[in-house]
Design a protein around this motif. Structure first.
Motif, PDB file in Angstrom:
ATOM      1  N   ALA A   4      -2.852  11.226   9.266  1.00  0.00           N
ATOM      2  CA  ALA A   4      -4.075  10.380   8.852  1.00  0.00           C
ATOM      3  C   ALA A   4      -3.957   9.109   8.661  1.00  0.00           C
ATOM      4  O   ALA A   4      -4.658   7.904   8.892  1.00  0.00           O
ATOM      5  N   GLN A   5      -2.795   8.649   8.167  1.00  0.00           N
ATOM      6  CA  GLN A   5      -2.127   7.265   7.855  1.00  0.00           C
ATOM      7  C   GLN A   5      -2.236   6.636   9.147  1.00  0.00           C
ATOM      8  O   GLN A   5      -2.775   5.475   9.211  1.00  0.00           O
ATOM      9  N   ARG A   6      -1.776   7.007  10.052  1.00  0.00           N
ATOM     10  CA  ARG A   6      -1.512   6.415  11.413  1.00  0.00           C
ATOM     11  C   ARG A   6      -3.023   6.291  12.084  1.00  0.00           C
ATOM     12  O   ARG A   6      -3.265   5.290  12.708  1.00  0.00           O
ATOM     13  N   ASN A   7      -3.791   7.340  11.965  1.00  0.00           N
ATOM     14  CA  ASN A   7      -5.280   6.915  12.263  1.00  0.00           C
ATOM     15  C   ASN A   7      -6.120   5.854  11.443  1.00  0.00           C
ATOM     16  O   ASN A   7      -6.537   5.052  12.044  1.00  0.00           O
ATOM     17  N   LEU A   8      -5.798   5.834  10.371  1.00  0.00           N
ATOM     18  CA  LEU A   8      -6.112   4.801   9.460  1.00  0.00           C
ATOM     19  C   LEU A   8      -5.876   3.348   9.908  1.00  0.00           C
ATOM     20  O   LEU A   8      -6.526   2.459   9.950  1.00  0.00           O
ATOM     21  N   GLU A   9      -4.575   3.191  10.180  1.00  0.00           N
ATOM     22  CA  GLU A   9      -3.829   1.986  10.514  1.00  0.00           C
ATOM     23  C   GLU A   9      -4.410   1.581  12.032  1.00  0.00           C
ATOM     24  O   GLU A   9      -4.820   0.441  12.277  1.00  0.00           O
ATOM     25  N   THR A  10      -4.821   2.542  13.078  1.00  0.00           N
ATOM     26  CA  THR A  10      -5.213   2.330  14.118  1.00  0.00           C
ATOM     27  C   THR A  10      -6.864   1.574  14.044  1.00  0.00           C
ATOM     28  O   THR A  10      -7.325   0.783  14.710  1.00  0.00           O
ATOM     29  N   MET A  11      -7.532   2.765  13.278  1.00  0.00           N
ATOM     30  CA  MET A  11      -8.778   2.293  12.901  1.00  0.00           C
ATOM     31  C   MET A  11      -8.887   0.913  12.157  1.00  0.00           C
ATOM     32  O   MET A  11      -9.810   0.078  12.678  1.00  0.00           O
TER      33      MET A  11
END
Length: 120
Positions: free
Chosen positions: A98-105
């Motif tokens: 989820a952290q990686r998704n937030l970083e990408t977003m």
């Protein structure tokens, strides 16, 4: 709407701009004994700051010289707004994926905002 520039802390110019924060370039330059144009060139990476300038930043702002010069060590502490602190807290409580998704977003949103022109 005022858009904040996304800083790269991979360069000495980006680290100088990070330390300057919300302070006007003119005020920051006067405090450090350089012209505004010199500061702009440092921040853009068009010129490299001399040792005296770097020593003054270290003395005035209490940052780690190794971090300022090389990007090594801990990031200087900054005061977060309540919204920023809440966002960081939420991020820290997410699982790794989820952290990686937030970083990408976040990166996509920042690029989208940077591409919009000011209407006025």
């Amino acid at each position: 709407m005022i858009q904040k520039k996304i800083l790269s802390l991979d360069t000495i110019g980006g680290r100088i701009a990070f330390i300057r924060g919300e302070m006007r370039q003119e005020d920051f330059a006067v405090l450090l004994g350089v012209s505004r144009m010199t500061l702009i060139r440092y921040e853009k990476g068009e010129r490299q700051p001399d040792a005296d300038f770097l020593k003054t930043i270290v003395a005035e702002f209490g940052v780690d010289g190794s971090w300022l010069l090389l990007g090594d060590g801990d990031l200087p502490s900054i005061k977060l707004t309540p919204r920023e602190a809440a966002l960081l807290d939420n991020y820290r409580h997410c699982p790794d994926d989820a952290q990686r998704n937030l970083e990408t977003m976040g990166a996509l949103l920042a690029q989208s905002s940077a591409g919009k022109k000011k209407v006025g």
